[in-house]
Write an enzyme that holds these catalytic residues in place. Sequence first.
Site, PDB file in Angstrom:
ATOM      1  N   GLU A  13       1.523  -0.568  -5.048  1.00 38.50           N
ATOM      2  CA  GLU A  13       0.434   0.339  -5.423  1.00 38.50           C
ATOM      3  C   GLU A  13       1.087   1.675  -5.785  1.00 38.50           C
ATOM      4  O   GLU A  13       1.043   2.639  -5.025  1.00 38.50           O
ATOM      5  CB  GLU A  13      -0.546   0.534  -4.250  1.00 38.50           C
ATOM      6  CG  GLU A  13      -1.782   1.327  -4.650  1.00 38.50           C
ATOM      7  CD  GLU A  13      -2.324   2.253  -3.574  1.00 38.50           C
ATOM      8  OE1 GLU A  13      -1.642   2.512  -2.571  1.00 38.50           O
ATOM      9  OE2 GLU A  13      -3.442   2.737  -3.765  1.00 38.50           O
ATOM     10  N   ASP A  55       0.825  -1.203   0.000  1.00 38.79           N
ATOM     11  CA  ASP A  55       0.000   0.000   0.000  1.00 38.79           C
ATOM     12  C   ASP A  55       0.868   1.265   0.000  1.00 38.79           C
ATOM     13  O   ASP A  55       1.887   1.322   0.694  1.00 38.79           O
ATOM     14  CB  ASP A  55      -0.861  -0.041   1.279  1.00 38.79           C
ATOM     15  CG  ASP A  55      -1.998   0.951   1.280  1.00 38.79           C
ATOM     16  OD1 ASP A  55      -2.896   0.829   0.430  1.00 38.79           O
ATOM     17  OD2 ASP A  55      -2.003   1.848   2.150  1.00 38.79           O
TER      18      ASP A  55
HETATM   19  C1  NOJ Z   1      -4.559   2.960  -0.632  1.00 41.71           C
HETATM   20  C2  NOJ Z   1      -5.712   2.013  -0.541  1.00 41.71           C
HETATM   21  O1  NOJ Z   1      -5.944   1.440  -1.797  1.00 41.71           O
HETATM   22  C3  NOJ Z   1      -6.896   2.800  -0.034  1.00 41.71           C
HETATM   23  O2  NOJ Z   1      -8.084   2.049  -0.090  1.00 41.71           O
HETATM   24  C4  NOJ Z   1      -6.600   3.257   1.365  1.00 41.71           C
HETATM   25  O3  NOJ Z   1      -7.648   4.084   1.828  1.00 41.71           O
HETATM   26  C5  NOJ Z   1      -5.289   4.038   1.426  1.00 41.71           C
HETATM   27  N1  NOJ Z   1      -4.235   3.409   0.688  1.00 41.71           N
HETATM   28  C6  NOJ Z   1      -4.811   4.159   2.829  1.00 41.71           C
HETATM   29  O4  NOJ Z   1      -4.310   2.928   3.269  1.00 41.71           O
END
Ligand code: NOJ
Length: 539
Positions: free
Chosen positions: A268, A205
């Site tokens: 990500e 993430d």
């Molecule tokens: C990215 C995630 O995909 C999202 O859903 C989340 O709210 C934020 N990171 C914080 O972790």
Amino acid sequence: MTDGNGTLAWWQTGIIYQIYPLSFQDSDGDGRGDLPGILHRLDYLADLNIAAVWLSPVFASPMRDFGYDVADYTSIHPWFGTLSDFDRLLAGLHGRGIKLILDLVPNHTSDQHPWFLESRSSRDNPRRDWYLWRDPAPGGGPPNNWLSFFGGPAWTYDETTGQYYLHQFTPEQPELNLRHPAVLEAMLEVMRFWLDRGVDGFRVDVPWLLIKDAGFRDEPENPAWDGIDPHGRLLHIHTAHQPELHRIIRAMRAVVDGYPGERVLIGETNVPEEELVKYYGAARDEFHLPFNFRLIYAPWDARKIRQMVETYEAILPQRASPAWVLGNHDQPRIASRFGPDAARVATMLLLTLRGTPTCYYGDELGMENGVIQRDRIRDPQALNQPGISGVFNRDEARTPLPWDTSPNAGFAPEGVDPWLPLGEDWPMRNVARQAADPRSMLALFRALTRLRQCHPALSHGSYESVDTKADGVFAYKRTAGAERLLIVLDFAGSEHLLDSGELADGAEILLSTGMRRTGRVDLRRLRLLSNEGLILKIS
Ligand code: NOJ
């Protein structure tokens, strides 16, 4: 032009399928999806011809951000089941030859994580500097001007110790100090815990936020701010893209590489292309697959998308695989962005470009954004920023998967209120109906994923765009050995008569998005229908 050869890992040739666990299948009647529910749907997953499932977080959490606020990285939230359920799911997937990828959230924890509870208890607690604490600004107020993605300042004041802590999402998601060796080691230990259990990798993430400016300097105003997204008001030169974060990713990669089998590290990486390529690592020692989100933000325009794909192919490090995504749990549904017809073309695009595609659950049915009444909004980003929630809230892309026409669409038992309402079109758009229709979106998805499995040109062949001279058409060749495939996609919603005679005289239609056309075509007079995509075998 790039060529794929040699031994390829599963993550270079296969398809990744993202499950948002809360919305996949409820097995215990609480209106929320869970791990036994996913296990119950193994046949469905196997029929999608996917290589791996990526689960959004299933760990213990107060669910302020639906699992992206982790309170214990090595236990399963009771909503989803138990560790034994997890082991059963892992074994079940492996039994079908499907890998399992977990979501790793290293940038922040929940404010209920024992590490943070200790950290906030006193200034001299040994875990104080596991998080980012600062004194108020000289005149009072937050230490600097940094902003949260979810609205308001990125700092919350803590009465007990008289300091502010940093959080770039909700205040219940304090940010870890990954410069602290013990914090990084604790996160690597979390990875080992799951790798030892047999998981096949992680999706990491917000990696671009992992390290913050050590001097905590103010960020400058963004002269190009659209005036809408409050977080976009500043240029995030001190909270994002800090070069030191790559050291953290390399440490994570080393852990993954220390395990046998082909484990994978996915990022990500929602960052511009020039930043994105850095995440492969100078020695290809960072992410195997840094997600490329550009297709999500691109307008539905053949010329622009072609240009984007070409630019990316040109700047990719040697032997690196692109990792395209078209949707996820933070973005509006593909079918709502482009319309249901173009969604079929978009799916053909995603599944025929070079690299590893990641598909979001429900997009295989052409699910659209759900309608969420104001009093049912759960997404903290939308709740904190009502102005923006009027446009899109993430719940709209997280509605339960409709399985059939039984009550609650087979997602949850009759009489139960699902955690988010079903999409309004579920009686028409559901798995059972589409499985019985040979031309449904699901049928198209399965045909595309099968083709990818059977044709090396699609799973790992080279990519080269083809100039059709037709406005609104994007065409490209995929080649592996003697196999040459031509993909032709209409983006304009209009019919075209194309001349690709320089490639060959004829070709055979392997698949059309409408699933009606088959047989041989004359490449000098190729008719492409409105909102149609074709995969042709050149001979
Ligand atoms: C990215 C995630 O995909 C999202 O859903 C989340 O709210 C934020 N990171 C914080 O972790």
